[in-house]
Design a protein around this motif. Structure first.
Motif, PDB file in Angstrom:
ATOM      1  N   ASP A  62       0.820  -1.215   0.000  1.00 28.93           N
ATOM      2  CA  ASP A  62       0.000   0.000   0.000  1.00 28.93           C
ATOM      3  C   ASP A  62       0.856   1.269   0.000  1.00 28.93           C
ATOM      4  N   ILE A  63       2.035   1.180  -0.609  1.00 25.51           N
ATOM      5  CA  ILE A  63       2.979   2.298  -0.599  1.00 25.51           C
ATOM      6  C   ILE A  63       2.747   3.198  -1.816  1.00 25.51           C
ATOM      7  N   ASP A  64       2.603   4.479  -1.562  1.00 24.93           N
ATOM      8  CA  ASP A  64       2.499   5.451  -2.649  1.00 24.93           C
ATOM      9  C   ASP A  64       3.897   5.773  -3.178  1.00 24.93           C
ATOM     10  N   THR A  65       4.818   6.070  -2.243  1.00 23.69           N
ATOM     11  CA  THR A  65       6.140   6.572  -2.625  1.00 23.69           C
ATOM     12  C   THR A  65       7.238   5.862  -1.844  1.00 23.69           C
ATOM     13  N   ILE A  66       8.303   5.499  -2.537  1.00 24.08           N
ATOM     14  CA  ILE A  66       9.540   5.102  -1.867  1.00 24.08           C
ATOM     15  C   ILE A  66      10.504   6.256  -2.070  1.00 24.08           C
ATOM     16  N   THR A  67      11.031   6.793  -0.976  1.00 25.13           N
ATOM     17  CA  THR A  67      12.051   7.831  -1.071  1.00 25.13           C
ATOM     18  C   THR A  67      13.382   7.185  -0.695  1.00 25.13           C
ATOM     19  N   LEU A  68      14.348   7.283  -1.606  1.00 29.08           N
ATOM     20  CA  LEU A  68      15.620   6.573  -1.454  1.00 29.08           C
ATOM     21  C   LEU A  68      16.684   7.402  -0.764  1.00 29.08           C
ATOM     22  N   TYR A  69      17.264   6.799   0.267  1.00 30.63           N
ATOM     23  CA  TYR A  69      18.425   7.367   0.956  1.00 30.63           C
ATOM     24  C   TYR A  69      19.507   6.296   1.079  1.00 30.63           C
ATOM     25  N   VAL A  70      19.624   5.461   0.044  1.00 28.98           N
ATOM     26  CA  VAL A  70      20.635   4.414  -0.024  1.00 28.98           C
ATOM     27  C   VAL A  70      21.490   4.716  -1.245  1.00 28.98           C
ATOM     28  N   GLY A  71      22.800   4.764  -1.050  1.00 25.09           N
ATOM     29  CA  GLY A  71      23.716   5.061  -2.151  1.00 25.09           C
ATOM     30  C   GLY A  71      23.649   4.014  -3.254  1.00 25.09           C
ATOM     31  N   VAL A  72      24.049   4.418  -4.447  1.00 27.66           N
ATOM     32  CA  VAL A  72      23.948   3.569  -5.634  1.00 27.66           C
ATOM     33  C   VAL A  72      24.611   2.207  -5.435  1.00 27.66           C
ATOM     34  N   ARG A  73      25.802   2.175  -4.841  1.00 28.74           N
ATOM     35  CA  ARG A  73      26.499   0.885  -4.735  1.00 28.74           C
ATOM     36  C   ARG A  73      25.820  -0.085  -3.784  1.00 28.74           C
ATOM     37  N   ASN A  74      24.963   0.414  -2.883  1.00 30.17           N
ATOM     38  CA  ASN A  74      24.237  -0.460  -1.961  1.00 30.17           C
ATOM     39  C   ASN A  74      22.799  -0.745  -2.413  1.00 30.17           C
ATOM     40  N   GLN A  75      22.400  -0.190  -3.542  1.00 31.93           N
ATOM     41  CA  GLN A  75      21.021  -0.380  -4.003  1.00 31.93           C
ATOM     42  C   GLN A  75      20.709  -1.760  -4.579  1.00 31.93           C
ATOM     43  N   PRO A  76      21.649  -2.416  -5.318  1.00 34.55           N
ATOM     44  CA  PRO A  76      21.278  -3.685  -5.960  1.00 34.55           C
ATOM     45  C   PRO A  76      20.654  -4.715  -5.011  1.00 34.55           C
ATOM     46  N   GLU A  77      21.130  -4.794  -3.781  1.00 41.01           N
ATOM     47  CA  GLU A  77      20.553  -5.757  -2.843  1.00 41.01           C
ATOM     48  C   GLU A  77      19.100  -5.420  -2.489  1.00 41.01           C
ATOM     49  N   TRP A  78      18.653  -4.201  -2.790  1.00 41.95           N
ATOM     50  CA  TRP A  78      17.281  -3.764  -2.491  1.00 41.95           C
ATOM     51  C   TRP A  78      16.358  -3.817  -3.707  1.00 41.95           C
ATOM     52  N   TYR A  79      16.898  -4.081  -4.908  1.00 37.66           N
ATOM     53  CA  TYR A  79      16.081  -4.030  -6.128  1.00 37.66           C
ATOM     54  C   TYR A  79      14.802  -4.858  -6.012  1.00 37.66           C
ATOM     55  N   ASN A  80      14.929  -6.144  -5.660  1.00 34.61           N
ATOM     56  CA  ASN A  80      13.738  -7.002  -5.606  1.00 34.61           C
ATOM     57  C   ASN A  80      12.721  -6.484  -4.612  1.00 34.61           C
ATOM     58  N   TYR A  81      13.193  -6.071  -3.453  1.00 32.89           N
ATOM     59  CA  TYR A  81      12.297  -5.536  -2.423  1.00 32.89           C
ATOM     60  C   TYR A  81      11.547  -4.310  -2.949  1.00 32.89           C
ATOM     61  N   ILE A  82      12.271  -3.387  -3.565  1.00 32.38           N
ATOM     62  CA  ILE A  82      11.664  -2.165  -4.099  1.00 32.38           C
ATOM     63  C   ILE A  82      10.607  -2.504  -5.149  1.00 32.38           C
ATOM     64  N   LEU A  83      10.971  -3.358  -6.093  1.00 33.04           N
ATOM     65  CA  LEU A  83      10.064  -3.679  -7.186  1.00 33.04           C
ATOM     66  C   LEU A  83       8.863  -4.496  -6.709  1.00 33.04           C
ATOM     67  N   GLN A  84       9.055  -5.381  -5.727  1.00 33.36           N
ATOM     68  CA  GLN A  84       7.938  -6.168  -5.196  1.00 33.36           C
ATOM     69  C   GLN A  84       6.960  -5.293  -4.413  1.00 33.36           C
ATOM     70  N   THR A  85       7.451  -4.197  -3.867  1.00 34.19           N
ATOM     71  CA  THR A  85       6.592  -3.276  -3.123  1.00 34.19           C
ATOM     72  C   THR A  85       5.595  -2.583  -4.053  1.00 34.19           C
ATOM     73  N   LYS A  86       5.975  -2.423  -5.314  1.00 38.59           N
ATOM     74  CA  LYS A  86       5.121  -1.804  -6.333  1.00 38.59           C
ATOM     75  C   LYS A  86       4.599  -0.418  -5.919  1.00 38.59           C
ATOM     76  N   PRO A  87       5.508   0.495  -5.570  1.00 38.38           N
ATOM     77  CA  PRO A  87       5.040   1.850  -5.232  1.00 38.38           C
ATOM     78  C   PRO A  87       4.542   2.557  -6.492  1.00 38.38           C
ATOM     79  N   LYS A  88       3.789   3.632  -6.303  1.00 38.63           N
ATOM     80  CA  LYS A  88       3.396   4.444  -7.460  1.00 38.63           C
ATOM     81  C   LYS A  88       4.605   5.186  -8.011  1.00 38.63           C
ATOM     82  N   ARG A  89       5.517   5.609  -7.089  1.00 37.93           N
ATOM     83  CA  ARG A  89       6.699   6.340  -7.553  1.00 37.93           C
ATOM     84  C   ARG A  89       7.880   6.092  -6.615  1.00 37.93           C
TER      85      ARG A  89
END
Length: 126
Positions: A62-89
């Motif tokens: 039920d997330i509208d927005t994910i606001t990112l405060y994780v640096g680029v080199r640490n983001q790949p481990e979060w990709y699946n989590y972010i995409l599975q959350t299916k935010p609007k933006r």
């Protein structure tokens, strides 16, 4: 003003960090927050959800927005989590801009913004 439930990825209880300030301002403007990160603690009544070795994070649907405060080199481990959350933006705050993740998000129909959450809140663009 509409409540835009916001997942703060890279949440921290450190009041000198931008992720903390974003949590504070979102809360003050009556947006529900879901703090997620590697730091233990609490933000404005919400426990920071952490990735633990033996337990995956709950997927919020039920997330509208994910606001990112994780640096680029640490983001790949979060990709699946972010995409599975299916935010609007997803808001890519300064220093988090990542063309690879932006492309993956757009392919899933997720709006991508390269902006500063704090500025957006202060200028009424959130």
């Amino acid at each position: 003003m509409e409540n835009k439930k916001t997942l703060i990825l890279g949440a921290t209880p450190n009041p000198t960090r931008y992720a903390y300030l974003a949590a504070e301002r979102l809360t003050n403007r009556n947006h529900d927050i879901v703090p997620v990160g590697i730091k233990k603690g609490e933000l404005f009544g919400q426990e920071i959800e952490q990735q633990l070795e033996n337990k995956s994070l709950p997927i919020h649907t039920d997330i509208d927005t994910i606001t990112l405060y994780v640096g680029v080199r640490n983001q790949p481990e979060w990709y699946n989590y972010i995409l599975q959350t299916k935010p609007k933006r997803i808001i890519f705050n300064p220093g988090t801009e990542n063309p690879e993740l932006m492309k993956k998000a757009r392919a899933e129909g997720i709006e991508v913004e390269v902006a500063c959450t704090l500025v957006m809140l202060n200028t009424g663009q959130y």
